[in-house]
Design a protein around this motif. Structure first.
Motif, PDB file in Angstrom:
ATOM      1  N   UNK A  49       0.815  -1.161   0.057  1.00  0.00           N
ATOM      2  CA  UNK A  49      -0.055  -0.024   0.109  1.00  0.00           C
ATOM      3  C   UNK A  49       0.775   1.164  -0.048  1.00  0.00           C
ATOM      4  N   UNK A  50       0.576   2.155  -0.822  1.00  0.00           N
ATOM      5  CA  UNK A  50       1.083   3.531  -0.736  1.00  0.00           C
ATOM      6  C   UNK A  50       0.151   4.638  -1.062  1.00  0.00           C
ATOM      7  N   UNK A  51       0.324   5.557  -0.221  1.00  0.00           N
ATOM      8  CA  UNK A  51      -0.566   6.961  -0.460  1.00  0.00           C
ATOM      9  C   UNK A  51      -0.394   7.865   0.742  1.00  0.00           C
ATOM     10  N   UNK A  52      -0.508   8.898   0.395  1.00  0.00           N
ATOM     11  CA  UNK A  52      -0.720  10.317   1.465  1.00  0.00           C
ATOM     12  C   UNK A  52      -2.067  10.436   1.625  1.00  0.00           C
ATOM     13  N   UNK A  53      -2.491  10.579   2.965  1.00  0.00           N
ATOM     14  CA  UNK A  53      -4.053  10.762   3.232  1.00  0.00           C
ATOM     15  C   UNK A  53      -4.212  12.035   3.816  1.00  0.00           C
ATOM     16  N   UNK A  54      -5.415  12.820   3.241  1.00  0.00           N
ATOM     17  CA  UNK A  54      -5.878  14.090   3.727  1.00  0.00           C
ATOM     18  C   UNK A  54      -6.608  14.024   5.061  1.00  0.00           C
ATOM     19  N   UNK A  55      -7.035  14.987   5.606  1.00  0.00           N
ATOM     20  CA  UNK A  55      -7.770  14.919   7.125  1.00  0.00           C
ATOM     21  C   UNK A  55      -9.218  14.282   6.927  1.00  0.00           C
ATOM     22  N   UNK A  56      -9.771  14.439   5.581  1.00  0.00           N
ATOM     23  CA  UNK A  56     -10.988  13.829   5.277  1.00  0.00           C
ATOM     24  C   UNK A  56     -10.918  12.396   4.694  1.00  0.00           C
ATOM     25  N   UNK A  57      -9.823  11.915   4.783  1.00  0.00           N
ATOM     26  CA  UNK A  57      -9.724  10.553   4.354  1.00  0.00           C
ATOM     27  C   UNK A  57      -9.348  10.279   2.619  1.00  0.00           C
ATOM     28  N   UNK A  58      -9.128  11.485   2.139  1.00  0.00           N
ATOM     29  CA  UNK A  58      -8.959  11.298   0.688  1.00  0.00           C
ATOM     30  C   UNK A  58      -7.513  10.654   0.733  1.00  0.00           C
ATOM     31  N   UNK A  81       2.405  -6.035 -12.990  1.00  0.00           N
ATOM     32  CA  UNK A  81       1.992  -5.778 -11.685  1.00  0.00           C
ATOM     33  C   UNK A  81       0.658  -5.466 -11.710  1.00  0.00           C
ATOM     34  N   UNK A  82      -0.050  -5.675 -10.774  1.00  0.00           N
ATOM     35  CA  UNK A  82      -1.602  -5.428 -10.603  1.00  0.00           C
ATOM     36  C   UNK A  82      -1.740  -4.308  -9.743  1.00  0.00           C
ATOM     37  N   UNK A  83      -2.207  -3.163 -10.480  1.00  0.00           N
ATOM     38  CA  UNK A  83      -2.281  -1.575  -9.889  1.00  0.00           C
ATOM     39  C   UNK A  83      -3.897  -1.545  -9.359  1.00  0.00           C
ATOM     40  N   UNK A  84      -3.852  -1.271  -8.017  1.00  0.00           N
ATOM     41  CA  UNK A  84      -5.365  -1.060  -7.667  1.00  0.00           C
ATOM     42  C   UNK A  84      -5.722   0.355  -7.160  1.00  0.00           C
ATOM     43  N   UNK A  85      -5.915   1.396  -8.007  1.00  0.00           N
ATOM     44  CA  UNK A  85      -6.100   2.773  -7.537  1.00  0.00           C
ATOM     45  C   UNK A  85      -7.262   2.932  -6.415  1.00  0.00           C
ATOM     46  N   UNK A  86      -6.969   3.921  -5.402  1.00  0.00           N
ATOM     47  CA  UNK A  86      -8.031   3.962  -4.569  1.00  0.00           C
ATOM     48  C   UNK A  86      -8.105   5.882  -4.514  1.00  0.00           C
ATOM     49  N   UNK A  87      -9.281   6.214  -4.308  1.00  0.00           N
ATOM     50  CA  UNK A  87      -9.544   7.574  -3.965  1.00  0.00           C
ATOM     51  C   UNK A  87      -9.657   7.923  -2.372  1.00  0.00           C
ATOM     52  N   UNK A  88      -9.899   7.072  -1.675  1.00  0.00           N
ATOM     53  CA  UNK A  88      -9.918   7.237  -0.143  1.00  0.00           C
ATOM     54  C   UNK A  88      -9.697   6.312   0.575  1.00  0.00           C
ATOM     55  N   UNK A  89      -9.466   6.630   1.891  1.00  0.00           N
ATOM     56  CA  UNK A  89      -8.901   5.789   2.920  1.00  0.00           C
ATOM     57  C   UNK A  89     -10.206   4.445   3.009  1.00  0.00           C
ATOM     58  N   UNK A  90     -11.111   4.540   3.126  1.00  0.00           N
ATOM     59  CA  UNK A  90     -12.312   3.726   3.211  1.00  0.00           C
ATOM     60  C   UNK A  90     -12.156   2.910   2.189  1.00  0.00           C
ATOM     61  N   UNK A  91     -11.941   3.048   0.943  1.00  0.00           N
ATOM     62  CA  UNK A  91     -11.901   1.941  -0.332  1.00  0.00           C
ATOM     63  C   UNK A  91     -10.868   0.937   0.113  1.00  0.00           C
ATOM     64  N   UNK A  92      -9.599   1.523   0.623  1.00  0.00           N
ATOM     65  CA  UNK A  92      -8.512   0.734   0.831  1.00  0.00           C
ATOM     66  C   UNK A  92      -8.679  -0.136   2.173  1.00  0.00           C
ATOM     67  N   UNK A  93      -9.491   0.248   2.937  1.00  0.00           N
ATOM     68  CA  UNK A  93      -9.821  -0.503   4.299  1.00  0.00           C
ATOM     69  C   UNK A  93     -10.664  -1.655   3.742  1.00  0.00           C
TER      70      UNK A  93
END
Length: 513
Positions: free
Chosen positions: A103-112, A150-162
């Motif tokens: 998992x890779x990604x920076x999160x915003x305060x609203x979960x984006x 590789x299988x890239x699985x893009x997400x828009x927010x933290x909830x999708x990843x969880x």
């Protein structure tokens, strides 16, 4: 309770895998991150707590410890936000350990989940570790899609990843967009009036990946021709696109509109640039202009205006093809295999060789300026080419009237360059060399032996002109490229003679000096 989430960290333009271990136990509420994390990672707790809560999950009211494994190596980057946040959310789940996904990604305060820097090198390091499922920000998906297998699985927010981590919902594998067609070049050598001898020299330089120094007065076309050199270089291979895109990703120069580098770089730093800006480095090492021009052209306009210390710092990287930087007991290596092109006036005022204008430079000023142009760095540049102004009658002559400024276009030159590069690839297939410009002493002995007449001319030139050993070797490299352009396996006398035109100093041509 313990969870483990896979991710990676950057080191230079590469990376290595990291496991984010998260543990919670009784005690006063606290959030500690250990494992040689930089400030950006340690600040993650201020972003992650509201992001977890705003995504609809509980944040532990106990002591939370996050350990970054391996603990003895430094880590940096805001992309640790997502794996740390998921590690906290996954505490107490029945399957909190995901071994086949990173998992890779920076999160915003609203979960984006926000776009990150260095996504491609991180994905490459994760793939090298054997992990093929990678969850990353949607804004980085196209950039990373250049990486195959590789299988890239893009997400828009933290909830999708969880929800994906827990197996509640799947994620759609990203499909690379259709490759854009090659951009039509707005610059072309057919637009250059005259200068056929200079264009011939540039053709040879591009065919063998030789460094070029263009010397001439102001306004004679040095910069104009240098900017057209990328139009005659071969197209990037898949491996080269991976390399360059990774470098630009680490430098933060990619955008969502241009997520992949499709063309060979052309970098032209101003003469006020610092040593670090040119070679790379800093407290958190980043690639400099030498690395940003990797596999392309580094153009140094007005070489005489650069600081001597800056010029000298390029000597070893240009010859070795990489820059080594030591930071925090870690060696960071930045690639720097570039075609060096420099432009310079013959003197400070620029009119030393001008028959119509008088040079205003004094002897002391001339000597100081000349030291920069004839020093150790300039000696490492293969080809030294004198550029003279095009006569007015040629500019307004028959060729311009007929609408064809030159018989030699970029496309014609490009085909010749590609043919010569094919010959070189076949010749050096089982060696460590890529082109004639990369040959060392052993390579010269194996592949650059001239015929008897050529050897005699070379020997005479070495004695009479007082050439250095480096200049002698570069003459052989240039002659090898000229022979390749003509499809000749043997280096002949005429090849040596033409190569000599590009190595003999022009200082003796100074009028009245």
């Amino acid at each position: 309770m313990l969870s483990r989430i896979k991710t990676a960290t950057l080191i230079g333009v590469g990376g290595y895998p990291v496991t984010v271990e998260t543990d919670v136990h009784r005690g006063m509420p606290a959030f500690n991150i250990v494992g040689l994390a930089d400030t950006t990672i340690k600040e993650a707790c201020q972003r992650i707590r509201p992001a977890v809560l705003n995504s609809g999950y509980d944040f532990p009211q106990e002591k939370v410890t996050v350990n970054l494994v391996p603990a003895g190596r430094p880590k940096e980057g805001s992309h640790f936000d997502l794996p740390i946040a998921l590690g906290i959310i996954a505490l107490g789940w029945e399957s909190p350990i995901a071994e086949d996904t990173a998992f890779l990604g920076e999160v915003s305060l609203d979960g984006r989940v926000n776009r990150i820097r260095g996504a491609l090198p991180l994905v490459m390091s994760i793939r090298k570790a054997g992990i093929k499922n990678i969850v990353l920000p949607a804004g980085n998906a196209e950039e990373a899609s250049i990486m195959e297998d590789v299988r890239l699985l893009p997400v828009e927010n933290l909830r999708e990843a969880a929800e994906y981590l827990r197996g509640e919902k799947g994620l759609t594998v990203y499909v690379k967009k259709q490759q854009q067609t090659r951009k039509i070049a707005t610059r072309d050598f057919s637009q250059v009036v005259g200068q056929e001898s200079v264009k011939r020299a540039i053709l040879i330089g591009a065919a063998g990946n030789h460094g070029i120094m263009l010397m001439g007065g102001p306004g004679c076309g040095k910069t104009m021709m240098a900017k057209r050199i990328p139009t005659i270089l071969p197209s990037l291979t898949y491996e080269e696109k991976l390399e360059i895109t990774g470098i630009y990703s680490v430098a933060g120069l990619l955008t969502e509109e241009s997520p992949i580098v499709e063309e060979r770089p052309f970098r032209s730093p101003h003469h006020t640039i610092s040593r670090t800006g040119l070679t790379g480095g800093g407290i958190k090492p980043k690639p400099g202009e030498l690395s940003l021009a990797h596999r392309g052209v580094l153009f140094l306009d007005e070489l005489g205006e650069f600081e001597m210390s800056t010029i000298d710092a390029m000597r070893q990287p240009v010859e070795d093809g990489y820059v080594r930087v030591m930071r925090n007991f870690e060696e960071v290596v930045f690639p720097s295999q570039v075609m060096i092109v420099v432009a310079a006036n013959p003197c400070k005022c620029g009119y030393l060789w001008d028959e119509k204008r008088v040079c205003s430079c004094g002897r002391k000023q001339l000597d100081s300026y000349r030291r920069k142009l004839s020093g150790p760095f300039s000696d490492r540049i293969d080809m030294h080419i004198k550029v003279v102004a095009v006569p007015r009658e040629k500019i307004r002559g028959t060729e311009a009237a007929e609408g064809r400024e030159s018989n030699l276009s970029s496309e014609m030159m490009r085909r010749q360059v590609e043919d010569a590069r094919v010959i070189q690839r076949k010749r050096y297939e089982k060696t460590g060399f890529k082109d004639n410009g990369s040959l060392d002493e052993n390579g010269l002995k194996l592949f650059c032996t001239p015929d008897e007449a050529g050897e005699k001319l070379l020997s005479d030139a070495y004695e009479k002109l007082g050439l250095s050993m480096r200049a002698y070797m570069k003459l052989l490299k240039i002659a090898r490229t000229i022979a390749d352009l003509e499809g000749s396996e043997t280096i002949k006398k005429e090849h040596i003679a033409e190569a000599l035109m590009y190595r003999v100093s022009h200082w003796e041509q100074e009028p009245g000096v």
